[in-house]
Design a protein around this motif. Structure first.
Motif, short mmCIF file in Angstrom:
data_model
loop_
_atom_site.label_atom_id
_atom_site.label_comp_id
_atom_site.label_asym_id
_atom_site.label_seq_id
_atom_site.Cartn_x
_atom_site.Cartn_y
_atom_site.Cartn_z
N TYR A 18 29.50 23.56 31.41
CA TYR A 18 28.64 23.64 30.23
C TYR A 18 29.29 24.49 29.51
O TYR A 18 29.42 24.19 28.15
N VAL A 19 29.09 25.75 29.85
CA VAL A 19 29.81 26.74 29.18
C VAL A 19 31.09 26.54 28.80
O VAL A 19 31.34 26.74 27.39
N ARG A 27 31.46 26.97 20.27
CA ARG A 27 30.05 27.46 20.58
C ARG A 27 29.83 28.48 21.53
O ARG A 27 31.12 28.89 22.13
N THR A 28 28.81 28.75 21.73
CA THR A 28 28.73 30.19 22.77
C THR A 28 27.83 29.87 24.06
O THR A 28 27.04 28.78 24.14
N GLN A 34 20.34 28.93 25.32
CA GLN A 34 19.12 28.59 24.55
C GLN A 34 18.80 27.19 24.82
O GLN A 34 17.51 27.02 24.93
N ILE A 35 19.59 26.33 24.87
CA ILE A 35 19.42 24.82 24.82
C ILE A 35 18.58 24.87 26.52
O ILE A 35 17.72 24.23 26.54
N ILE A 36 19.13 25.66 27.63
CA ILE A 36 18.41 25.40 28.78
C ILE A 36 17.05 26.03 28.74
O ILE A 36 16.23 25.33 29.37
N ALA A 105 28.51 20.76 21.67
CA ALA A 105 29.85 20.84 21.62
C ALA A 105 30.55 19.83 20.30
O ALA A 105 31.74 20.38 19.92
N LYS A 106 29.78 18.93 19.91
CA LYS A 106 30.13 18.11 18.85
C LYS A 106 29.81 18.82 17.32
O LYS A 106 30.08 18.35 16.44
N GLY A 107 29.29 20.04 17.48
CA GLY A 107 29.10 20.82 16.32
C GLY A 107 27.64 20.76 15.68
O GLY A 107 27.43 21.15 14.47
#
Length: 117
Positions: A18-19, A27-28, A34-36, A105-107
């Motif tokens: 995922y990272v 992205r970071t 934060q999503i998790i 990932a798609k921004g």
């Protein structure tokens, strides 16, 4: 009925993917975390504990501190399947996470990913 293989996979074994997916697109790791946190309620310390204990996906979601009620707003297709048509609750939770990471990932902007309009 046999369980899907991913249910017994360690969350820690998938987390780096995922990272890496996020970082390849600029992205970071912090955004992934934060999503998790938004999806499951796991804070930074709790997430690190999950990673250290190599908790499986089934336990990861079963013990999630606070599954976000807004996660039902996550819609779309992941791996060729509409999320809203997935009947198995655990698989749906896993696909919510997959979809959110894909959006990152798609921004897509974080406020849109986290459904906070």
């Amino acid at each position: 009925m046999t369980k899907h293989r991913i249910y017994s996979m360690s969350f820690a074994s998938v987390y780096p993917h995922y990272v890496a997916k996020a970082e390849r697109k600029g992205r970071t790791k912090a955004e992934v975390d934060q999503i998790i946190a938004w999806l499951t309620g796991y804070g930074a310390g709790e997430l690190q504990s999950v990673l250290d204990t190599k908790m499986d996906f089934e336990t990861f979601f079963a013990q999630a501190p606070a599954l976000n009620p807004s996660r039902a707003l996550v819609k779309g297709v992941i791996c060729g399947v509409r999320i809203e048509e997935i009947e198995e609750p655990l698989m749906r939770e896993i696909r919510y996470l997959d979809k959110l990471i894909d959006e990152l990932a798609k921004g897509r902007k974080m406020e849109k990913i986290l459904r906070s309009e």
